[in-house]
Design an enzyme around this catalytic site. Structure first.
Site, short mmCIF file in Angstrom:
data_model
loop_
_atom_site.label_atom_id
_atom_site.label_comp_id
_atom_site.label_asym_id
_atom_site.label_seq_id
_atom_site.Cartn_x
_atom_site.Cartn_y
_atom_site.Cartn_z
N ARG A 55 56.49 61.70 9.01
CA ARG A 55 56.78 60.28 8.76
C ARG A 55 55.88 59.47 9.68
O ARG A 55 55.21 60.03 10.56
CB ARG A 55 58.27 59.93 8.93
CG ARG A 55 59.07 60.71 9.89
CD ARG A 55 58.68 60.57 11.32
NE ARG A 55 58.61 59.18 11.73
CZ ARG A 55 57.92 58.71 12.74
NH1 ARG A 55 57.20 59.54 13.50
NH2 ARG A 55 57.91 57.43 13.05
N GLY A 56 55.90 58.14 9.50
CA GLY A 56 54.95 57.29 10.24
C GLY A 56 53.76 57.04 9.32
O GLY A 56 53.20 57.97 8.74
N ALA A 57 53.37 55.76 9.20
CA ALA A 57 52.41 55.37 8.16
C ALA A 57 51.09 56.16 8.19
O ALA A 57 50.71 56.76 7.17
CB ALA A 57 52.17 53.87 8.21
N GLN A 202 64.31 57.56 15.55
CA GLN A 202 62.93 58.01 15.86
C GLN A 202 62.55 57.67 17.30
O GLN A 202 61.74 58.37 17.90
CB GLN A 202 61.93 57.35 14.91
CG GLN A 202 61.99 57.85 13.47
CD GLN A 202 62.87 56.99 12.60
OE1 GLN A 202 63.87 56.44 13.06
NE2 GLN A 202 62.54 56.87 11.34
N ASP A 243 54.01 49.52 8.99
CA ASP A 243 53.91 50.32 7.76
C ASP A 243 53.05 49.64 6.70
O ASP A 243 52.44 50.30 5.88
CB ASP A 243 55.31 50.62 7.23
CG ASP A 243 55.96 51.65 8.12
OD1 ASP A 243 56.54 51.25 9.13
OD2 ASP A 243 55.81 52.85 7.84
O1 MRU Z 1 60.57 55.71 8.41
P1 MRU Z 1 59.44 56.09 9.31
O2 MRU Z 1 59.85 56.94 10.47
O3 MRU Z 1 58.26 56.66 8.55
O4 MRU Z 1 58.96 54.70 9.91
C1 MRU Z 1 57.93 54.68 10.83
C2 MRU Z 1 57.66 53.34 11.37
O5 MRU Z 1 58.26 52.36 11.01
C3 MRU Z 1 56.50 53.25 12.31
O6 MRU Z 1 56.72 52.25 13.26
C4 MRU Z 1 55.24 52.89 11.51
O7 MRU Z 1 55.05 53.80 10.48
C5 MRU Z 1 54.05 52.86 12.37
S1 MRU Z 1 53.56 54.46 12.77
C6 MRU Z 1 52.19 54.50 13.69
#
Ligand code: MRU
Length: 356
Positions: A55-57, A202, A243
């Site tokens: 996960r994470g963009a 997270q 994201d």
């Molecule tokens: O639902 P997730 O864990 O994928 O959400 C992640 C986030 O909101 C992060 O802050 C975002 O993706 C930035 S990651 C460098």
């Protein structure tokens, strides 16, 4: 990122590919166990994105790129059927999580290059190279975000971050955590406040784990504690990831980010968004917000006293829940964006529209 394993300290990326297997750090197990998760085909890779093994963009983007390459490598049909197959694989990967723009950006890029191939052999070579180049470039972008952002962090500061925008959310280094990592490497003395970030925690699980691995001083705080620490003067800067950012500067990030931005404004604290250009979507005027399973709100997942991991219910069975995974923060609350091309005020981000 450096990870302490039983075999000693080893370097890991969050996602990589070996042959036609996509490999991921298995994030739901962190901080209690460190394991590598293997996706044997692109459907499994898509499932890993959907279930948040990764996960994470930026990490989702690179996984999408590798997933599409994996589909190409495993295609055995006639070349005339290849474009249809590629479209279906692309839709499978893109259909997993709607908000993080990097997923769409990455798969579009790999697909565009693969479609230029004139044979299956050429398509396979192109897919391998395009996905690897994408991941390498994404890691490099985060490294540059760290270099540009580290000067914002000064000795004695308290730095608030939300969710996990660390190496685990990217191919490596992180976005919001990259400046923190690099400032620490410069020997600066500061303290990170990591919001726990319900519902999936997270911040409490992943950000805290990364900071502990690096030996960076930090406290995990309850989501509703940030305003208190701001009023007490313990937080001097907020840095979060993103994201999807659209041209007005409106920024989607993990649910709860908007509230932190409002609190920062009220307390006169600068609020920075760290993101590579793959997160900027200059074509859309709205941001789709993912709604996730209510179980994430009604239950908590963690390590029991007996050493087993498990889920416990915290709400009455009769109580319905709502679970938007992201919220949006308007540009007026954002001091600036830390990108791989430098630091830009919200009114300046359209300079990033040319991405290469
Ligand atoms: O639902 P997730 O864990 O994928 O959400 C992640 C986030 O909101 C992060 O802050 C975002 O993706 C930035 S990651 C460098």
């Amino acid at each position: 990122m450096k990870v302490k394993t039983r075999e000693g300290i080893r370097d890991f990326r969050t996602v990589w590919m070996e042959g036609d297997i996509v490999k991921l750090i298995n994030q739901p197990l962190i901080p209690h166990r460190f394991e590598v998760f293997e996706c044997k085909n692109h459907q499994e890779t898509a499932r890993a994105i959907k279930t948040m093994v990764v996960r994470g963009a930026p990490a989702i983007g690179a996984t999408g790129a590798y997933g599409l390459a994996q589909a190409v490598l495993q295609f055995t049909g006639d070349f005339s059927a290849f474009p249809d197959f590629l479209n279906r694989a692309e839709q499978t990967l893109k259909g997993t999580r709607p908000t993080a723009y990097d997923l769409f950006y990455a798969t579009d890029r790999v697909k565009a290059q693969v479609l230029k191939a004139r044979s299956l052999e050429e398509a396979r070579e192109t897919a391998k190279k395009a996905s690897q180049d994408y991941a390498d470039k994404s890691a490099e972008q985060c490294r540059k975000i760290g270099e540009f952002g580290r000067d914002l962090i000064k000795d004695g500061m308290g730095v608030l971050t939300h969710c996990n925008a660390g190496a685990l959310a990217c191919v490596d280094y992180g976005t919001a955590l990259a400046p923190i990592r690099f400032a620490h490497q410069q020997g600066k003395d500061f303290t990170v406040f990591a919001d726990e970030t319900r519902p999936r925690c997270q911040g409490a699980r992943l950000t805290a784990w990364e900071l502990a691995q690096e030996g960076i001083r930090h406290f995990v705080i309850a989501d509703n504690a940030a305003g208190h620490f701001m009023q007490k003067g313990e937080i001097d800067i907020v840095i979060v990831g993103a994201d999807r950012i659209i041209s007005s500067g409106l920024t989607a990030n993990k649910i709860g980010t908007y509230g932190k931005a409002v609190l920062a404004k009220e307390n006169g604290i600068p609020f920075y968004v760290a993101a590579p250009s793959s997160t900027f979507d200059f074509k859309s005027e709205e941001i789709p917000i993912e709604e996730r399973d209510g179980d994430e709100v009604s239950h908590m997942f963690g390590l029991r006293e007996n050493g087993e991991t498990g889920k416990v219910r915290i709400t009455p069975k009769e109580s319905p829940v709502k679970n938007p995974a992201f919220d949006t923060t308007p540009a007026r609350l954002i001091t600036a964006f830390i990108t791989e091309k430098g630091i830009f005020k919200p009114g300046e981000i359209n300079q990033l529209a040319e991405k290469d």
